[in-house]
Enzyme design. Structure first.
Site, PDB file in Angstrom:
ATOM      1  N   THR A   9       0.851  -1.183   0.000  1.00 28.70           N
ATOM      2  CA  THR A   9       0.000   0.000   0.000  1.00 28.70           C
ATOM      3  C   THR A   9       0.891   1.238   0.000  1.00 28.70           C
ATOM      4  O   THR A   9       0.789   2.116   0.860  1.00 28.70           O
ATOM      5  CB  THR A   9      -0.971  -0.059   1.203  1.00 28.70           C
ATOM      6  N   HIS A  10       1.814   1.262  -0.929  1.00 29.90           N
ATOM      7  CA  HIS A  10       2.710   2.408  -1.069  1.00 29.90           C
ATOM      8  C   HIS A  10       2.466   3.058  -2.420  1.00 29.90           C
ATOM      9  O   HIS A  10       3.292   2.997  -3.309  1.00 29.90           O
ATOM     10  CB  HIS A  10       4.176   1.974  -0.943  1.00 29.90           C
TER      11      HIS A  10
END
Lengths: 589, 453
Positions: free
Chosen positions: A517-518
């Site tokens: 989730t970057h």
């Protein structure tokens, strides 16, 4: 006709890490502030209470802590020739929902960027020249330096509560820390977490190969902790339920443990949940915002919230989307290289090896999200891009984060995935596997960008945002280089079985399996208005009373997890608002 | 026979005379303990400080009600006593009350209409307050508190306790001490602490035992039983004196932290004490908090560390404590986790060990120690059972804003299990208190006490 609320000095969109930081710092100025959060209110008790929260099926598999795609999602395609389709089930990335945001369900890895990453374009030019930059790669320098941000990285680490071991104190290399990190003015606020057996084995192997292992910087409390707001954490018990879960025992760094109760004591601060912001409203000349319009889920109506300052602190994808549907800047068009909004969307290039040892017992149920020993020997500032043939780098980490039964059952390839064969495999191998992960950079490219989807709309009639993203050769080469290095180290440890998983040449982006989730970029910082969306103070070039927080500001992604950089940028930004903007609201650049 | 009748008649006559005297002889009100000029004015902030030290909010604010507008029910064995509206509203509050009338309330327990107040109002303790503080508090209540119109249910206890003249006789027993403050004179700081503890803080109202007349057995530091422990509403208000008492076990700084923030390296403030921290203590100046801590530590002669200020806010990192000698055996049993271990220990592993650890010694400032914890070991088992069943909530304070909420386990544990677990806690790590029965757990489950959420 929308309802209208009383005017505030500041409206904050989203109450996660950066919204909470903006809230508490600006509340200290005595401003009237309201934060709007689309999700539910969340506190350690009752929302994250034991044992409800350590239910892997509900929260880990069914993702009930996350953004609900039927409410908000993106369409995805890999290049301009494909037709994007809506992402109807989360997979590759997991934006959060609710107070605390992704800060409640992260693993806690808190890194600062390297000084070289903050001026990557210059770093490349100075050392190898423009000619090594591949066609279509879109790189830049951050319009703010590591040295300028250092006090704010420190501030965020102290507020968030990070356990770790300094490697570079004011230029002095410290034994046991990361010798390749940027200088830090002070050590981590808590000592590092204890080392598990797998990490210990990796550390020994790395040392034997002349590498420089150090404990991962962890937003996980190794001790009792009190932060500068008087907020607290309790020492972690290593239960292994970090990522995808809220922490039930005040041990994971989050807005809940670091900021929220202190923030709520300010009578000039309030927040509303189930309030999804639909657009930023602009003055007739478009040069300033007048407030935001949100959807009040309870009343089922639109509400206009006037405010003098608008702070966009939603998740990166949602911040960019909100800017697009509000017309805050020109949307980027890769064909012409014109426009700025949606430009330089970035992600992360990861890989890893799993090592099976018949005679070792790793007790994977003892862990935490930031567990492990790392090396940064193959990081961005160590690699000779000219010689290696790629621009990039990675840090590695070896440390089991959990022993959750559904998703954390590494088995040798070829083991049946169900039935008696699977059971036998689990019986033979559970607890005998460790891993080495490579967490690498993903450069920005003209081809990887965000814009509005021409077909699909959300329940409010707004066009969905369209993500165009695919892996690029430069980053895949970087990954293959890491694969070779990881396998060297892994082989030196003599596992019974070793299998690695690194995307290779020709790999295409698959949005279904979880990766990271970057998500970064899209409203990037820039030194001039024609290059990006916000200036060096995260202030919109087009509307000086709108500030944007989060990883959307990243010019290109770093090789690290983004929280340390976005936390530091948030403190840098509110400091500019406090010290420069409030007394004289204007474009600060 | 005749003699007996004569004696009986005489006794009856004396009884009637006493009764008539109780009813009709005018009460002599206590005079000011210091003559202040009529135009004497308190310094700015003085009244508010006295107000916080006196913890008026605790009783005079109903749950969910307007501050100081009264209506909180105080349960007594004689029935419910309803606290009054002490905002300066002229009709339903204390608007128009004179200073002399206010002094009569505070020192003699006599209301404006001449009626005796029930001693739920701690005038036994307020009697020791200085005239200056009373004047400042009066000025604060009259001028700085917003009037709230709020009619409070009148208190009506059953006969004979509704005959308020009877309280006059009670007062003869309970108010035998002179008004005004008598310092021990050990140091200026400790004298200040003594004053706050004895007078406005009215600590003895809970922490002193009650005598057979239900009066406080020990109102002043010179009294033998002062602060030797009491029971209030099913909560142990532990003894603050003697070798095992917290003030003797804890450094002054930790004592001060407990008072100002409801949490320290040893324990957290639950139940009634949590309310004292929330309503009163967290608002006191640091100097007063340390004065109270110094007095409690040194009142029986123990040496007192000279600490006068709290550490600045974080970052502060403190390693969690390991098991000590008394707790080693329990810690080892929990760490080995043999399946055959007693049920109570197993329940502890399944539910409690995450925060309180195998050591039973928790973590500084956030997870209270269970070893040697007065709530765990109390003669009253209700509070411990309540915490297990329904959790606990330590309010956030200015210096430590985080609300520390412990979840409850009512939905996870049966009465038998709660009893087993409570018994384990009371006997682990060297703890030594009698076991708890499932019936006690059932009773607590049926009638949960207010957990102050």
């Amino acid at each position: 006709m929308a309802r209208q609320e009383a005017k505030k000095d500041v409206v904050i969109v989203g109450l996660g890490w950066t919204g909470a930081i903006a809230g508490i710092e600006l509340a200290q100025e005595g401003l009237e502030i309201v934060a709007l959060e689309r999700g539910r209110d969340q506190a350690t008790v009752p929302e994250f209470k034991y044992p409800d929260q350590i239910d892997e099926l509900t929260w880990g598999v069914r993702l009930k802590n996350m953004q609900h795609p039927r409410r908000q999602t993106v369409t995805v395609r890999r290049n301009g020739d494909e037709t994007a389709l809506p992402l109807r089930a989360l997979g590759s990335f997991l934006p959060a929902d609710g107070v605390g945001g992704a800060g409640t369900h992260w693993n806690g890895l808190n890194w600062r960027p390297q000084p070289e990453e903050m001026r990557l374009l210059s770093h490349i030019r100075e050392n190898w020249g423009d000619e090594i930059i591949p066609e279509g790669m879109s790189l830049g320098d951050y319009p703010v330096t590591y040295d300028e941000l250092e006090p704010f990285f420190t501030r965020f680490e102290q507020v968030a509560g990070i356990s770790g071991q300094a490697g570079n104190l004011n230029g002095q290399i410290q034994p046991g820390g990361n010798p390749f990190e940027g200088w830090r003015s002070t050590d981590y606020p808590m000592p590092p977490m204890p080392t598990t057996w797998d990490s210990h084995k990796f550390r020994e192997a790395a040392l034997a190969m002349g590498l420089h292992p150090f404990p991962a910087p962890a937003g996980i409390a190794s001790t009792s902790y009190v932060n500068p707001y008087g907020m607290q954490m309790g020492p972690c018990n290593l239960c292994g339920f970090c990522e995808r879960y809220g922490c039930y025992q005040y041990s994971k760094s989050s807005p809940q443990t670091a900021i929220l109760d202190a923030l709520k004591r300010h009578p000039n601060f309030s927040y509303r949940t189930h309030a999804e912001v639909l657009r930023v409203e602009l003055a007739p000349d478009g040069r300033t915002a007048t407030g935001v319009t949100y959807f009040d889920e309870e009343a089922q109506e639109e509400v206009f919230q006037p405010a003098d300052i608008v702070i966009l602190a939603a998740y990166q994808l949602n911040n960019v989307h909100l800017m697009m549907v509000s017309g805050l800047a020109e949307i980027y068009d890769p064909a012409t290289d014109q426009g700025v909004l949606g430009k330089n969307y970035g992600y992360q290039m990861n890989g890893g090896a799993t090592l099976f040892f018949r005679d070792e017992h790793f007790n994977p149920f003892v862990g935490h999200g930031s567990n492990g020993m790392c090396i940064d020997d193959y990081g961005m500032n160590r690699n000779d891009y000219g010689a290696l043939g790629f621009i990039g780098g990675a840090y590695w980490r070896s440390g089991l984060t959990n022993g959750q039964p559904i998703r954390s059952m590494p088995l040798p390839s070829g083991t049946p995935s169900w039935g008696a064969g699977w059971k036998a495999g689990v019986g033979e191998w559970y607890g005998h596997a460790m891993s080495i992960g490579s967490h690498g950079s993903n450069m920005s490219y003209r081809a990887n960008h965000l814009d509005l989807d021409p077909t699909y709309t959300d329940r409010h009639g707004r066009p969905l945002m369209r993500m165009t993203f695919d892996w690029q050769e430069n980053d895949l080469r970087m990954n293959q280089y890491m694969k070779a290095r990881v396998e060297e180290v892994a082989a030196s440890m003599n596992p019974d079985i070793m299998q690695s998983s690194f995307k290779g040449p020709g790999a295409r982006y698959d949005v279904r399996p979880y990766q990271t989730t970057h998500n970064t970029g899209g409203h990037i910082m820039s030194a001039s208005p024609n290059e990006g969306v916000v200036n060096r103070y995260s202030q919109m070039w087009g509307q000086h009373n709108v500030f944007a927080m989060g990883a959307g500001n990243f010019v290109q992604n770093t090789q690290y997890n983004p929280t340390g950089l976005l936390g530091g940028l948030a403190y840098w930004t509110v400091d500019a608002i406090r010290s420069q903007y409030l007394s004289n609201p204007r474009p600060l650049v | 026979m005749l003699t007996f009748l004569r004696i009986l008649t005489a006794l009856a006559l004396i009884g009637i005379v006493v009764l008539l005297a109780l009813i009709f002889v005018p009460v002599r009100l206590t005079q000011p303990t210091e003559q202040l000029a009529a135009d004497w004015q308190p310094d700015p902030g003085h009244g508010e400080q006295v107000f916080h030290a006196s913890d008026c909010v605790a009783c005079h604010t109903a749950p969910g009600g307007m501050e100081l507008a009264g209506g909180r029910g105080i349960e007594s064995p004689l029935g419910t006593i309803w606290s009054t509206n002490i905002t300066p509203d002229p009709e339903t509050g204390i608007g128009g009350m004179t200073m002399d009338e206010f002094r009569a309330v505070m020192l003699d327990g006599i209301g404006r209409d001449g009626r005796h107040l029930y001693p739920a109002m701690p005038y036994e303790n307020y009697r020791l307050m200085t005239e200056r503080d009373l004047r400042a508090l009066y000025a604060y209540l009259m001028n700085e508190v917003e009037p709230v119109r709020h009619e409070v249910e009148p208190t009506s206890l059953t006969f004979p306790f509704n005959m308020r003249f009877g309280l006059r006789a009670w007062n003869w027993l309970a108010l035998s001490h002179d008004a005004g403050f008598t310092p021990q004179g050990r140091s200026e700081v400790m004298d200040r602490g003594q004053y706050l503890v004895e007078g406005p803080g009215h600590c003895a109202a809970c922490h002193s035992p009650r005598n057979i007349f239900m009066a406080q057995d020990g109102v002043q530091a010179s009294d033998a039983n002062f602060l030797t422990g009491g029971v209030v509403d099913g909560w142990n208000a532990p003894s603050l004196r003697g070798e095992g008492a917290a003030p003797q076990r804890w450094p002054v700084g930790e004592l001060a932290a407990y008072l100002a923030t409801g949490r320290n390296a040893f324990s957290t403030a639950n139940g009634e004490m949590g309310l004292v921290v929330a309503h009163s203590m967290q608002h006191l100046p640091d100097g007063d908090i340390f004065a109270i801590a110094a007095f409690l530590k040194g009142m029986d002669g123990a040496p007192v560390e000279e600490e006068t200020a709290f550490a600045p806010p974080g970052p502060i990192a403190i390693e969690k404590p390991q098991a000590d000698q008394a707790g080693e055996a329990t810690a080892a049993m929990l760490t080995e986790a043999e399946p055959g271990m007693p049920l109570g220990a197993r329940l502890y592993l399944d539910n409690c060990v995450a925060c309180h650890f195998a050591s039973g010694r928790g973590a500084d400032g956030i997870f209270p120690k269970l070893q040697g914890n007065t709530l765990v070991l109390g003669s009253e088992t209700g509070p411990l059972l309540s915490v297990i069943l329904y959790g606990a909530n330590v309010p956030g304070t200015e210096k430590r804003p985080m609300e520390l909420v412990m979840q409850g386990y009512a939905d996870r544990l049966s009465d038998e299990e709660v009893a087993e677990l409570a018994t384990f806690l009371r006997q682990a790590w060297g703890n030594d208190a009698p076991p708890v029965t499932p019936a006690e757990a059932a009773a607590e489950r049926e009638n949960p006490r207010a957990t102050h959420h």
